[in-house]
Design a protein around this motif. Structure first.
Motif, PDB file in Angstrom:
ATOM      1  N   ARG A  62      17.422 -33.837  18.674  1.00  0.00           N
ATOM      2  CA  ARG A  62      16.942 -32.803  18.462  1.00  0.00           C
ATOM      3  C   ARG A  62      17.630 -32.012  17.621  1.00  0.00           C
ATOM      4  O   ARG A  62      18.757 -32.464  17.078  1.00  0.00           O
ATOM      5  CB  ARG A  62      17.466 -31.883  19.555  1.00  0.00           C
ATOM      6  CG  ARG A  62      16.967 -30.140  19.819  1.00  0.00           C
ATOM      7  CD  ARG A  62      15.526 -29.850  20.534  1.00  0.00           C
ATOM      8  NE  ARG A  62      15.260 -28.228  20.597  1.00  0.00           N
ATOM      9  CZ  ARG A  62      14.368 -28.158  20.180  1.00  0.00           C
ATOM     10  NH1 ARG A  62      13.141 -28.959  20.169  1.00  0.00           N
ATOM     11  NH2 ARG A  62      13.905 -27.139  20.457  1.00  0.00           N
ATOM     12  N   GLY A  89      12.082 -30.140  16.589  1.00  0.00           N
ATOM     13  CA  GLY A  89      11.791 -30.927  17.056  1.00  0.00           C
ATOM     14  C   GLY A  89      12.780 -32.336  17.824  1.00  0.00           C
ATOM     15  O   GLY A  89      13.649 -32.008  17.730  1.00  0.00           O
ATOM     16  N   TYR A  90      12.635 -33.526  17.800  1.00  0.00           N
ATOM     17  CA  TYR A  90      13.136 -34.615  17.932  1.00  0.00           C
ATOM     18  C   TYR A  90      13.327 -35.739  17.316  1.00  0.00           C
ATOM     19  O   TYR A  90      11.797 -35.657  17.090  1.00  0.00           O
ATOM     20  CB  TYR A  90      12.297 -35.301  19.713  1.00  0.00           C
ATOM     21  CG  TYR A  90      12.749 -34.436  20.630  1.00  0.00           C
ATOM     22  CD1 TYR A  90      14.658 -34.032  21.037  1.00  0.00           C
ATOM     23  CD2 TYR A  90      12.548 -32.951  20.985  1.00  0.00           C
ATOM     24  CE1 TYR A  90      14.972 -33.400  22.037  1.00  0.00           C
ATOM     25  CE2 TYR A  90      12.905 -31.784  21.688  1.00  0.00           C
ATOM     26  CZ  TYR A  90      14.388 -32.052  22.597  1.00  0.00           C
ATOM     27  OH  TYR A  90      14.223 -31.551  23.695  1.00  0.00           O
ATOM     28  N   LYS A  97       9.237 -35.909  16.824  1.00  0.00           N
ATOM     29  CA  LYS A  97       7.595 -35.229  18.565  1.00  0.00           C
ATOM     30  C   LYS A  97       8.240 -34.293  18.537  1.00  0.00           C
ATOM     31  O   LYS A  97       9.499 -33.571  18.452  1.00  0.00           O
ATOM     32  CB  LYS A  97       7.794 -36.365  19.394  1.00  0.00           C
ATOM     33  CG  LYS A  97       9.379 -36.338  19.699  1.00  0.00           C
ATOM     34  CD  LYS A  97       9.369 -37.337  21.009  1.00  0.00           C
ATOM     35  CE  LYS A  97      10.292 -37.455  21.624  1.00  0.00           C
ATOM     36  NZ  LYS A  97      10.711 -38.491  22.420  1.00  0.00           N
ATOM     37  N   LYS A  98       6.865 -33.335  19.682  1.00  0.00           N
ATOM     38  CA  LYS A  98       7.148 -31.809  19.457  1.00  0.00           C
ATOM     39  C   LYS A  98       7.895 -30.992  19.078  1.00  0.00           C
ATOM     40  O   LYS A  98       8.499 -30.216  18.798  1.00  0.00           O
ATOM     41  CB  LYS A  98       8.815 -31.773  20.856  1.00  0.00           C
ATOM     42  CG  LYS A  98       8.391 -32.597  22.205  1.00  0.00           C
ATOM     43  CD  LYS A  98       9.249 -32.590  23.510  1.00  0.00           C
ATOM     44  CE  LYS A  98       8.268 -33.457  24.740  1.00  0.00           C
ATOM     45  NZ  LYS A  98       9.794 -33.159  25.412  1.00  0.00           N
ATOM     46  N   THR A 100       7.360 -28.119  16.383  1.00  0.00           N
ATOM     47  CA  THR A 100       7.373 -26.288  16.500  1.00  0.00           C
ATOM     48  C   THR A 100       7.652 -25.951  15.132  1.00  0.00           C
ATOM     49  O   THR A 100       8.443 -26.685  14.744  1.00  0.00           O
ATOM     50  CB  THR A 100       7.964 -25.720  17.449  1.00  0.00           C
ATOM     51  OG1 THR A 100       9.634 -25.925  17.237  1.00  0.00           O
ATOM     52  CG2 THR A 100       8.288 -26.268  18.676  1.00  0.00           C
ATOM     53  N   VAL A 114       2.076 -31.224  15.632  1.00  0.00           N
ATOM     54  CA  VAL A 114       3.006 -32.195  17.074  1.00  0.00           C
ATOM     55  C   VAL A 114       3.872 -33.201  16.954  1.00  0.00           C
ATOM     56  O   VAL A 114       4.895 -32.772  17.639  1.00  0.00           O
ATOM     57  CB  VAL A 114       1.736 -31.528  18.564  1.00  0.00           C
ATOM     58  CG1 VAL A 114       2.074 -29.994  18.134  1.00  0.00           C
ATOM     59  CG2 VAL A 114       1.191 -32.416  18.380  1.00  0.00           C
ATOM     60  N   GLU A 115       3.509 -33.925  15.521  1.00  0.00           N
ATOM     61  CA  GLU A 115       4.251 -35.160  15.783  1.00  0.00           C
ATOM     62  C   GLU A 115       3.327 -35.729  14.631  1.00  0.00           C
ATOM     63  O   GLU A 115       2.804 -35.253  14.095  1.00  0.00           O
ATOM     64  CB  GLU A 115       3.417 -36.063  17.033  1.00  0.00           C
ATOM     65  CG  GLU A 115       3.868 -37.717  17.077  1.00  0.00           C
ATOM     66  CD  GLU A 115       3.468 -37.973  17.795  1.00  0.00           C
ATOM     67  OE1 GLU A 115       4.548 -38.340  19.237  1.00  0.00           O
ATOM     68  OE2 GLU A 115       2.677 -38.335  17.999  1.00  0.00           O
TER      69      GLU A 115
END
Length: 163
Positions: A62, A89-90, A97-98, A100, A114-115
């Motif tokens: 994260r 994100g991660y 991924k994920k 923002t 988003v990825e």
């Protein structure tokens, strides 16, 4: 008993002498957000210039990257990008991924990226419903807020607020 106390005292003193030098980390010793990207096999150019700080939980991947303000610029070929003042994100090897806080304008729509996946010498950017691939060479340098890669020396490295 006195010998144990003296021994413990010597160990304690040695700890105080050694510990500060091993824990001392200055800002210049800390890796930058750009070098962290590279450690996960990403090019620095997926982040524009101007990251002022970041945090990363290495156990989960994260992350947050912080700018002073939002950042917008156009890329050659008609894409307009917008980075909010905080993106998150991660991160893992070859994959973000994920995400923002990062948007791309496609035609008249702003879509969230988003990825991002690195596949050998290509970068795949996904907006959920579709994705686009680009050569990694396009991301070897970081773009500049306001003018992207088409900056001249007279333009400042300012951030451009956008909605």
């Amino acid at each position: 008993m006195g010998f144990i106390t003296m021994s413990n005292l010597l160990i304690l003193i040695a700890s105080f002498l050694i510990l500060p030098s091993s824990l001392a980390v200055t800002d210049s010793d800390s890796p930058t957000a750009y070098s962290i990207l590279q450690s996960y096999n990403f090019p620095v150019g997926i982040l524009p210039k101007g990251v002022v700080s970041y945090d990363l939980d290495k156990s989960t991947g994260r992350f947050h990257a912080y700018f002073n303000d939002s950042c917008s610029f156009n890329l050659v070929g008609s894409y307009q990008l917008n980075y909010k003042s905080v993106i998150s994100g991660y991160i893992s090897e070859n994959k973000l991924k994920k995400l923002t806080g990062v948007k791309v304008k496609v035609l008249f729509l702003w879509l969230n990226i988003v990825e991002v996946i690195r596949n050998k010498e290509e970068m795949e950017f996904s907006v959920g419903i579709t994705s686009a691939n680009f050569a990694i060479q396009e991301f070897l340098e970081s773009p500049q807020c306001g003018c992207g890669f088409e900056c001249d020396d007279s333009k400042s490295e300012g951030f451009v607020a956008s909605s």
